[in-house]
Design a protein around this motif. Structure first.
Motif, PDB file in Angstrom:
ATOM      1  N   LEU A 148       0.824  -1.203   0.000  1.00 57.05           N
ATOM      2  CA  LEU A 148       0.000   0.000   0.000  1.00 57.05           C
ATOM      3  C   LEU A 148       0.868   1.267   0.000  1.00 57.05           C
ATOM      4  O   LEU A 148       0.573   2.214  -0.741  1.00 57.05           O
ATOM      5  CB  LEU A 148      -0.949  -0.003   1.201  1.00 57.05           C
ATOM      6  N   SER A 149       1.918   1.285   0.781  1.00 57.00           N
ATOM      7  CA  SER A 149       2.827   2.436   0.797  1.00 57.00           C
ATOM      8  C   SER A 149       3.470   2.639  -0.576  1.00 57.00           C
ATOM      9  O   SER A 149       3.594   3.763  -1.063  1.00 57.00           O
ATOM     10  CB  SER A 149       3.929   2.244   1.847  1.00 57.00           C
ATOM     11  N   TYR A 151       2.249   1.669  -3.477  1.00 61.23           N
ATOM     12  CA  TYR A 151       1.216   2.114  -4.414  1.00 61.23           C
ATOM     13  C   TYR A 151       0.888   3.586  -4.221  1.00 61.23           C
ATOM     14  O   TYR A 151       0.778   4.343  -5.188  1.00 61.23           O
ATOM     15  CB  TYR A 151      -0.049   1.255  -4.234  1.00 61.23           C
ATOM     16  N   LEU A 152       0.721   4.007  -2.979  1.00 65.20           N
ATOM     17  CA  LEU A 152       0.414   5.408  -2.706  1.00 65.20           C
ATOM     18  C   LEU A 152       1.576   6.319  -3.080  1.00 65.20           C
ATOM     19  O   LEU A 152       1.370   7.484  -3.435  1.00 65.20           O
ATOM     20  CB  LEU A 152       0.021   5.600  -1.250  1.00 65.20           C
ATOM     21  N   MET A 155       1.496   7.803  -6.632  1.00 63.90           N
ATOM     22  CA  MET A 155       0.560   8.892  -6.945  1.00 63.90           C
ATOM     23  C   MET A 155       1.148  10.250  -6.661  1.00 63.90           C
ATOM     24  O   MET A 155       1.917  10.557  -5.929  1.00 63.90           O
ATOM     25  CB  MET A 155      -0.741   8.711  -6.180  1.00 63.90           C
TER      26      MET A 155
END
Length: 155
Positions: A148-149, A151-152, A155
């Protein structure tokens, strides 16, 4: 982590073999997940409130999402999957419950397509969803925060 590994392996095998997610496995798992949420977490000063709230929010989100899918699908998804999603939410917490449920759906979809291409299953035949949810939960517990880190960070 060892507790969750044992729990999700049991659920994986029983659902794969018998198409059942047993209440006598899921309910005690939920209780233990809530008790584990009471343990202190490094770097969090309000660990008692934060841990329990995080687990409860994750459990509620997991339950509601699959509950709505079960209602809309009219029997296409079993109630054991709904309870399993709540357990996964309690174990992973918020926001990782979303990651786990999405990954379970992707894994299940990939296997379903592969089985249809291989002519082992048709579109009308069902495959158990619990094994994919259990596998996704373990992946989430082991590497979900890092994924998740990453992936974020894109952005």
């Amino acid at each position: 982590m060892a507790f969750y590994a044992c729990l999700f392996i049991i659920i994986f095998v029983i659902d794969l073999e018998h198409g059942l997610i047993l209440n006598k496995v899921v309910y005690p798992g939920m209780v233990v997940a809530l008790l584990l949420a009471l343990l202190p977490q490094p770097g969090i000063t309000q660990w008692l409130v934060t841990g329990v709230a995080n687990a409860a929010l994750g459990g509620a989100i997991g339950f509601v999402i699959l509950f709505l899918i079960a209602i809309v699908s009219r029997g296409g998804m079993g109630w054991g999957d709904v309870k399993l999603a709540a357990l996964i939410g309690l174990a992973t917490g918020f926001p990782l419950v979303f990651f786990s449920l999405i990954m379970g759906a992707i894994l299940g979809g990939i296997v379903a397509v592969a089985l249809m291409i291989a002519k082992k299953k048709t579109r009308r035949e069902t495959i158990p969803f619990g094994p994919f949810l259990a596998l996704a939960a373990m992946i989430t517990l082991l590497w979900g925060s890092n994924i998740l880190s990453w992936y974020l960070g894109l952005m």
